[in-house]
Design a protein around this motif. Sequence first.
Motif, PDB file in Angstrom:
ATOM      1  N   GLY A  11      21.582   8.365  27.673  1.00 29.53           N
ATOM      2  CA  GLY A  11      21.721   9.778  28.011  1.00 29.53           C
ATOM      3  C   GLY A  11      22.916  10.122  28.877  1.00 29.53           C
ATOM      4  O   GLY A  11      23.050  11.270  29.317  1.00 29.53           O
ATOM      5  N   LEU A  12      23.808   9.146  29.132  1.00 31.73           N
ATOM      6  CA  LEU A  12      25.002   9.455  29.927  1.00 31.73           C
ATOM      7  C   LEU A  12      25.831  10.503  29.192  1.00 31.73           C
ATOM      8  O   LEU A  12      26.136  10.342  28.007  1.00 31.73           O
ATOM      9  CB  LEU A  12      25.837   8.195  30.136  1.00 31.73           C
ATOM     10  N   PRO A  13      26.196  11.628  29.874  1.00 36.28           N
ATOM     11  CA  PRO A  13      27.003  12.653  29.199  1.00 36.28           C
ATOM     12  C   PRO A  13      28.273  12.051  28.590  1.00 36.28           C
ATOM     13  O   PRO A  13      28.900  11.171  29.179  1.00 36.28           O
ATOM     14  CB  PRO A  13      27.338  13.632  30.336  1.00 36.28           C
ATOM     15  N   SER A  14      28.637  12.526  27.417  1.00 38.28           N
ATOM     16  CA  SER A  14      29.812  11.983  26.729  1.00 38.28           C
ATOM     17  C   SER A  14      31.076  12.145  27.567  1.00 38.28           C
ATOM     18  O   SER A  14      32.001  11.332  27.468  1.00 38.28           O
ATOM     19  CB  SER A  14      29.986  12.667  25.371  1.00 38.28           C
ATOM     20  N   SER A  15      31.099  13.166  28.421  1.00 32.69           N
ATOM     21  CA  SER A  15      32.282  13.412  29.252  1.00 32.69           C
ATOM     22  C   SER A  15      32.446  12.376  30.357  1.00 32.69           C
ATOM     23  O   SER A  15      33.455  12.365  31.061  1.00 32.69           O
ATOM     24  CB  SER A  15      32.197  14.805  29.883  1.00 32.69           C
TER      25      SER A  15
END
Length: 243
Positions: A147-151
């Motif tokens: 779930g780590l944001p792609s950014s």
Amino acid sequence: MVAALSPPRILPSGDAAITVEFSRTIDEEANRRVLALDKLVASAGLAAVTETVPTYRSLLVHYDPLQIGFDALGEKLTELALQPLPEAKAARRWRIPVAYGGENGIDLEDVAKALNITPDEVVARHVGGDYKVAMIGFTPGWSYLSGLPSSMQMSRRQNPRLLTPPGTISIGGIQTGVQCLAGPSGWHLLGRTAVRTYQLGRDPIFLLEPGDAITFAAVDEKTFAEQDRAAEAGAFVAELIAS
């Protein structure tokens, strides 16, 4: 109409374990199938199975080869793996406090430079993520979160550290993680939490489980020190906000 599930790969892992592999890459759907199979194996009460170890994309099943053979167990595991997935239920959700930056997160500024944003924005993005415990391993209590944001996704460090502090919150590749014990790491250290995901003498010894949802909250160093003392005495510190 529900699409039929594809059969997993059944692979030998030594002479007393089987790997049930659903994907060759980190995949949310594969992880969902791994966790579903883990529960099915437990509920099936297979006497020959001695332990299961869920990962992102596969389930390692230890068994007694004197009670069942590889082929027979492989067929049973395939049968279980092809059962329809249960409806998704609300997971336990924990709020984990983190002291970001400074001595607690020595890579925060470098991560900000690499992403071309400010350290405060790194913290905001990390806190704003919605995470799930995909697996636990490497060292006791080391919780790998999807779930780590792609950014925020970035390559791991070229030179891993031989020792990083207990409670480290870090990112590496497409993952973030909660490290319980001091140990080596090639991930980027953003902060530390006082939460002990593993603590002998406490009930439960392991706080987080695969499938749990995780939210992070930023705290200052004073609060971290207070929480660390409480955690050392056996307090969870992490807040269970949904169950």
